[in-house]
Write an enzyme that holds these catalytic residues in place. Structure first.
Site: not given
Length: 685
Positions: A272, A332, A367, A403-404, A432, A545-546
């Site tokens: 991204k 992930q 991504d 995360d998640n 989270e 984040k990017y």
């Protein structure tokens, strides 16, 4: 007209069913309603090492005999139960407590029985007929002799002697007063209770699990920043050594946990660009959550950050500042993660044969490839994912922000966390999961040490009062430890977008004082970054984040000094280091919220008042719960305002407060009681 049952009737011929061998029908005691109990013992309650763990149960039996009960507890790896007598509270409720000294997994249960000796003693004390008394004395002597046979050493010898003396006194026609004194001898009663007759004792069917964590599971102060932005020079990628240079800044603000987003290689395929675009340009750094590239995956370090040795050095330097490094665990993969090639069976395929990327329509995360927890090779995948966490534990990490976790299989988390904590009981996990309440609670039950909350979206007095009352005293009290975040890299809430500096200050005070654990994403927070990507969105414009960010940590308008003061207040006041005593106080203005916390001994009492209106001054009368805070109705007391160092003398339950958000939108009062010195001056401590 009466009816007679004839001999030949079917009812008369029906045989009496056999009496089952177990349970033993002579076991008369009943045990019910053991607390704490999470889903009937299916999941573990939680506490902190060194805490008093209070266990209660209903214990009773038929008739009028006296029941006795005791608590049984042990560490999981211990074979022998430790015993603690339970005290009767009235109405057949019993209580005992124990103190687990070290982190680990424990078990507890309750044992109860009809106590023949205590029943005998209760009746013996009330007997007034001489013949009955002498017969009863002989019965008591027999009970003592039996207890002596169960025991050994000095206790058995003393009971045997007492049994003989009691029998002789019953037969020798000693006067009743003398016989009663002998029969009710307190020392002998204590010895008898150490050797109870447990032939018909009842042990509760459930062994209740208990997770004991270290103190940081209950009280922690988190600061999140991106290591790659630590260089503070335009266009330069930060390193772990740059992070070392930031540690004094973070320590000065009073944070004890530094949380890093993923530090692993970042995928190149489908990377991204800035603001989450699908068209990156040369130099775009991608999202750290797109984990994995040709050079490695979850057990590798992103090369621009440094080496694994550099990371270990950073962990040690952080410890020198009394800070722990927490890592993000994001299970992930980027499309070019080594797992995708080595273990294609761990990922789902779309009808065209391509790997299914993550999506939450209409959002798409091209991504990122999620793991398939229904894979036929799930056991190998589980082992590898657990090994990822163990790998980082081996390199000094004892705290993970996950995360998640709600998008991964629940059984995996229960197995993985239990497995890891069995080897390393001091490891902590933060969930989270901004998702449905039951899902968040399930994750906490499965073993997560702390949990994100809905604080980010709770703004009104009613919302905050109801939600934090639930967190402190509701159904999750025994297992759900909240961690409140006013912002994250993903979430710039509306209150911060439009509330200006006062909103950033008030939301920080709320998070830091309502919850014993809280965190912020910085330096975005202390620099008051409030620009959303677009109206109505909760995502930051030009999100970190990017892309890399450069920030001046010494800028004049930073909230760093204010944050540091709030965190020092938290560390100096034990009342703010747990949630058990949180109580909201009435105040006659809906824009003001007031609440108090105190230590169990009331030696530290903190009262907080926050102006929820970031634009206007608000005032009102607060009603202090004097009795609940350990104060006498006519007692004058001082409230020391810890944010400004002002001091005010309050008297009685109704007291006036006023807060201008353009100055300081909150009061954090420490209650100080008056004491007298020899010089006859008043002091407040």
């Amino acid at each position: 007209m009466s009816e007679t049952l004839t001999t030949g009737s079917a009812a008369a011929r029906a045989p009496i069913p056999p009496i089952p061998a177990a349970p033993d029908g002579r076991v008369r005691a009943v045990i019910e309603n053991v607390t704490p109990s999470v889903d009937g013992g299916r999941f573990a309650a939680k506490c902190i090492a060194g805490d008093r763990v209070v266990i209660e149960a209903d214990c009773f039996a038929d008739g009028h005999d006296v029941v006795a009960a005791r608590l049984l507890w042990r560490r999981d790896e211990e074979a022998q139960w430790r015993l603690q007598p339970m005290a009767a509270l009235g109405n057949d409720r019993w209580r005992a407590e124990f103190v687990p000294e070290a982190p680990g997994r424990y078990r507890y249960t309750v044992q109860a029985w009809v106590d023949r000796f205590l029943s005998w003693r209760h009746d013996f004390e009330r007997r007034i007929d001489e013949t009955d008394l002498r017969l009863a004395a002989s019965s008591g002597a027999a009970l003592a002799a039996q207890a002596a046979e169960r025991g050994s050493g000095d206790t058995a010898a003393r009971l045997s002697d007492w049994a003989q003396r009691l029998e002789r006194a019953a037969r020798a026609e000693a006067d009743m007063a003398q016989l009663k004194r002998l029969g009710l001898d307190a020392e002998m009663a204590e010895a008898m209770m150490r050797l109870p007759d447990l032939r018909f004792a009842c042990v509760h069917a459930v062994e209740y699990p208990l997770i004991v964590d270290r103190e940081r599971a209950r009280f922690s102060t988190w600061y999140e920043f991106f290591p790659r932005s630590a260089a503070q020079r335009p266009g330069v990628h930060g390193t772990f050594k740059d992070c070392e240079a930031m540690l004094p800044y973070v320590a000065q603000m009073g944070f004890d946990v530094v949380y890093f987003p993923p530090i692993h290689p970042i995928g190149r395929r489908n990377r991204k660009g800035k603001n989450n675009t699908l068209t990156p340009v040369e130099g775009d750094v991608g999202s750290p959550w797109a984990i994995g590239a040709e050079e490695g995956g979850h057990k590798a370090v992103h090369a621009p950050l440094g080496t694994l040795a550099d990371f270990e050095r950073l962990v040690q330097r952080a410890r020198d500042h009394r800070i722990e490094i927490a890592l993000d665990i994001a299970f992930q993969c980027a499309p070019d993660h080594p797992y995708v090639k080595a273990h294609p069976q761990w990922f789902r395929r779309r009808p065209d044969g391509s790997v299914q990327y993550a999506e939450n329509p209409p959002k798409k995360y091209q991504d990122i490839y999620p793991f398939d927890f229904e894979s036929d090779d799930w056991q190998a995948m589980w082992r590898e994912l657990a090994d990822v966490m163990l790998f980082w534990v081996g390199h000094g990490v004892k705290i993970f922000r996950v995360d998640n976790p709600h998008t991964k299989a629940f059984p995996f988390w229960e197995w993985a966390i239990t497995t890891i904590k069995a080897q390393h009981p001091d490891v902590l996990f933060l969930s989270e999961a901004f998702t449905r309440p039951r899902v968040m609670h399930r994750l906490a039950k499965l073993g997560f040490s702390q949990s994100y909350t809905y604080f980010t979206w709770r703004n009104t007095k009613r919302e905050l009062t109801e939600y934090f009352t639930e967190l402190a005293h509701g159904r999750g009290h025994d297992y759900f430890r909240p961690n409140a975040w006013p912002n994250t890299p993903d979430i710039l809430p509306e209150a911060l977008q439009y509330g200006g500096r006062p909103a950033f200050m008030s939301r920080l005070v709320l998070a830091a004082t309502l919850s014993s654990s809280y965190g912020i994403y910085g330096p975005s927070y202390e620099h008051l970054e409030a620009a959303a990507r677009e109206p109505g969105a909760e995502e930051y414009l030009n999100s970190e984040k990017y892309e890399l960010k450069v920030r001046d940590l010494a800028r004049a308008d930073s909230l760093a000094a204010f944050i540091g003061r709030v965190n020092r207040i938290r560390h100096d006041n034990a009342a703010l280091q747990s949630n058990d005593t949180l109580r909201f106080l009435p105040v006659d203005n809906e824009q003001l919220i007031a609440y108090a916390k105190h230590t169990p001994e009331h030696d530290n009492v903190v009262i907080c008042v926050v102006n929820l209106d970031p634009h206007h001054a608000q005032s009102g009368w607060i009603r202090v719960d004097l009795e609940g805070l350990g104060l006498a109705p006519d007692e004058a007391f001082q409230v020391h305002e810890l944010l400004t160092d002002a001091r005010h003398l309050w008297h009685g339950e109704r007291n006036y407060v006023s807060l201008d958000p353009l100055r300081v939108p909150a009061h954090v009062f420490r209650l100080r009681r008056r004491v007298r010195r020899e010089q006859d001056f008043d002091y407040f401590l």
